[in-house]
Write a protein that holds these residues in place. Structure first.
Motif, PDB file in Angstrom:
ATOM      1  N   ARG A 231       1.845   7.768 -16.083  1.00 14.88           N
ATOM      2  CA  ARG A 231       1.510   8.394 -14.806  1.00 14.88           C
ATOM      3  C   ARG A 231       0.263   7.767 -14.189  1.00 14.88           C
ATOM      4  NH1 ARG A 231       1.281  13.120 -16.652  1.00 14.88           N
ATOM      5  NH2 ARG A 231      -0.983  13.456 -16.770  1.00 14.88           N
ATOM      6  N   ALA A 234       1.128   4.394 -12.790  1.00 14.05           N
ATOM      7  CA  ALA A 234       1.910   4.521 -11.547  1.00 14.05           C
ATOM      8  C   ALA A 234       1.008   4.931 -10.390  1.00 14.05           C
ATOM      9  CB  ALA A 234       3.035   5.539 -11.741  1.00 14.05           C
ATOM     10  N   GLU A 235       0.066   5.832 -10.655  1.00 12.48           N
ATOM     11  CA  GLU A 235      -0.870   6.264  -9.614  1.00 12.48           C
ATOM     12  C   GLU A 235      -1.745   5.101  -9.160  1.00 12.48           C
ATOM     13  OE1 GLU A 235      -2.929   9.484 -11.440  1.00 12.48           O
ATOM     14  OE2 GLU A 235      -1.285  10.931 -11.155  1.00 12.48           O
ATOM     15  N   ARG A 236      -2.133   4.232 -10.096  1.00 11.84           N
ATOM     16  CA  ARG A 236      -2.942   3.071  -9.719  1.00 11.84           C
ATOM     17  C   ARG A 236      -2.130   2.103  -8.861  1.00 11.84           C
ATOM     18  NH1 ARG A 236      -7.427   0.640 -11.834  1.00 11.84           N
ATOM     19  NH2 ARG A 236      -8.171   2.812 -11.850  1.00 11.84           N
ATOM     20  N   ASP A 237      -0.852   1.914  -9.218  1.00  7.46           N
ATOM     21  CA  ASP A 237       0.009   1.044  -8.409  1.00  7.46           C
ATOM     22  C   ASP A 237       0.127   1.567  -6.986  1.00  7.46           C
ATOM     23  OD1 ASP A 237       0.464  -0.664 -10.504  1.00  7.46           O
ATOM     24  OD2 ASP A 237       2.410   0.215 -11.059  1.00  7.46           O
ATOM     25  N   ASN A 238       0.363   2.870  -6.843  1.00  7.71           N
ATOM     26  CA  ASN A 238       0.501   3.462  -5.505  1.00  7.71           C
ATOM     27  C   ASN A 238      -0.806   3.356  -4.724  1.00  7.71           C
ATOM     28  OD1 ASN A 238       3.172   4.193  -5.936  1.00  7.71           O
ATOM     29  ND2 ASN A 238       2.644   6.204  -6.771  1.00  7.71           N
ATOM     30  N   ALA A 239      -1.917   3.559  -5.423  1.00 10.62           N
ATOM     31  CA  ALA A 239      -3.218   3.469  -4.761  1.00 10.62           C
ATOM     32  C   ALA A 239      -3.482   2.048  -4.275  1.00 10.62           C
ATOM     33  CB  ALA A 239      -4.322   3.906  -5.714  1.00 10.62           C
ATOM     34  N   ASN A 240      -3.093   1.048  -5.065  1.00 12.14           N
ATOM     35  CA  ASN A 240      -3.306  -0.347  -4.655  1.00 12.14           C
ATOM     36  C   ASN A 240      -2.395  -0.744  -3.494  1.00 12.14           C
ATOM     37  OD1 ASN A 240      -5.455  -1.106  -6.257  1.00 12.14           O
ATOM     38  ND2 ASN A 240      -4.174  -1.792  -7.965  1.00 12.14           N
ATOM     39  N   LYS A 241      -1.178  -0.190  -3.449  1.00 10.13           N
ATOM     40  CA  LYS A 241      -0.297  -0.448  -2.307  1.00 10.13           C
ATOM     41  C   LYS A 241      -0.929   0.087  -1.025  1.00 10.13           C
ATOM     42  CE  LYS A 241       4.052  -0.415  -4.904  1.00 10.13           C
ATOM     43  NZ  LYS A 241       5.334   0.312  -5.166  1.00 10.13           N
ATOM     44  N   PHE A 242      -1.484   1.292  -1.144  1.00  9.65           N
ATOM     45  CA  PHE A 242      -2.165   1.909   0.000  1.00  9.65           C
ATOM     46  C   PHE A 242      -3.345   1.031   0.443  1.00  9.65           C
ATOM     47  CE2 PHE A 242      -5.548   4.641   1.626  1.00  9.65           C
ATOM     48  CZ  PHE A 242      -4.896   5.384   2.600  1.00  9.65           C
TER      49      PHE A 242
END
Length: 414
Positions: A231, A234-242
């Motif tokens: 988790r 995954a949260e880090r991936d989403n944060a980097n996309k943002f």
């Protein structure tokens, strides 16, 4: 007799007002030894001169205008009377000053901060702060008391109140033992003559609690840790996309790391080494020898104050190798910031217990889990004692019941 710097007159307010600038001393004509000294800057101080047992003394009475000549004379008469009865008033003043300073130091809080804390920090820096906190959390109502006022009666009243408030007997015993040790040191340092807390007997408490993870609980904990790791990544991936979409600097990629953060490796190491939380959080890479498969716990970080060498099994080595890949430049194995050890993991630990649906389980119980698993696999108690760093066998005996086959084998000999 009068000179340009000394005059003899009865000391009064009017005389003081009429003194010329060159006068440095006025000897009172009414009371022998009573006199006034004047500095070049004009400061006026009253004294009583006396001789006692061959010693000549100038006893300071006070300064003008804080006290008047009449008040100073009355003080001088009183002190002259004491001298006539063989009292060295100067020495008495020194002794009173020393007593006052001693009384300040022998208030519990002053004693703790000025003497006991420095002593503990020199003796065992790692545990000193935790030890001192016990006085503030457990004995806040005693902090303003003189050490000599901390009596058995006060402690008994304190214990009764703490028990009614729900404090466990073992915790009460721990607090009282800490206070006793401090007062013992105060006696050794001649700050108090004695204390009577030896009369305070330990409350009978059961400190043999052994809470370890059942097989299904251990499985749920491991699964919760892995799920949490996924988790976080995954949260880090989403944060980097943002961040990428907005042109913000990206945070380090976590998918290449074996562990997203410190929680999982700390828990796994605790389960496989039996280290205390404080020992894990203070662990330095310099004390980890993966090649020789052991960790050295230094005296400053152990409860017993003795060096302990803890062997590493393959599970622990795998964890350390995985963590080392991305944290080898750190001083501490687990850091909160550069060269600063991690303080605590209470929040994340409690949350993972909830996710794993595990109740009534403390981080310290991972240490029990380690020992219990060894006991149930037939490891002798003395080896478990050495691995845990217990000073005596008494603490280790709590795991004896996990080896009922030993008792069965014993009676089968009959």
């Amino acid at each position: 007799m009068t000179t340009s710097s000394t005059t003899r007159q009865k000391l009064t307010n009017s005389v003081l007002k009429g003194l010329s600038g060159e006068i440095r001393r006025v000897n009172d004509t009414e009371l022998p030894g009573f006199h006034l000294r004047i500095t070049e800057r004009g400061k006026m101080t009253y004294y009583l001169f006396y001789r006692l047992n061959g010693k000549q003394v100038n006893y300071k009475l006070g300064s003008h205008p804080q006290i008047t000549p009449a008040q100073a004379r009355e003080m001088a008469k009183q002190k002259a009377g004491e001298v006539a009865n063989g009292v060295d008033v100067q020495q008495s003043r020194k002794e009173q000053r020393l007593k006052t300073e001693r009384d300040k130091l022998t208030k519990l809080e002053a004693f703790i901060e000025q003497r006991y804390r420095p002593y503990q920090e020199t003796r065992n820096p790692k545990t000193a702060n935790k030890l001192i906190k016990q006085f503030y959390s457990g004995f806040s109502e005693f902090l303003s008391l003189q050490l000599s006022e901390i009596t058995t009666a006060r402690i008994e009243t304190w214990r009764t109140a703490k028990k009614k408030a729900g404090m466990k007997d073992a915790t009460i015993n721990s607090y009282v033992a800490t206070l006793k040790a401090a007062l013992n040191r105060a006696v050794d340092w001649d700050l108090i003559d004695h204390h009577d807390l030896q009369k305070v007997k330990r409350l009978k408490s059961d400190n043999t609690r052994v809470r370890y993870l059942e097989d299904d609980e251990e499985q749920r904990l491991r699964e919760a840790l892995r799920a949490r790791d996924s988790r976080l990544k995954a949260e880090r991936d989403n944060a980097n996309k943002f961040r990428q979409q907005r042109g913000y600097p990206l945070k380090p990629e976590l998918n290449h790391y074996p562990y997203a953060d410190h929680l999982e490796p700390i828990v796994l190491l605790a389960m496989n080494t039996g280290l205390r939380k404080s020992e894990l959080l203070s662990l330095k890479w310099a004390d980890v020898d993966i090649k020789r498969k052991h960790i050295t716990i230094l005296p400053s970080n152990t409860k017993s104050g003795k060096t302990r060498h803890v062997p590493l099994n393959q599970h622990a080595i795998t964890v350390l190798n995985g963590w080392l890949k991305h944290h080898d430049s750190q001083k501490y194995v687990f850091e909160r910031s550069s060269n600063e050890p991690l303080n605590d993991i209470k929040k994340s630990w409690n949350k993972i217990l909830g996710e794993a649906e595990i109740e009534d389980f403390r981080f310290h119980d991972l240490r029990h889990h380690f020992a219990s698993q060894l006991a149930m696999r037939g490891v002798d108690l003395n080896t478990i004692r050495e691995l845990l760093g217990h000073h005596s066998m008494e603490m280790t005996l709590r795991y004896a019941h996990l080896r009922p086959e030993k008792k069965t084998a014993a009676v089968d000999l009959l």
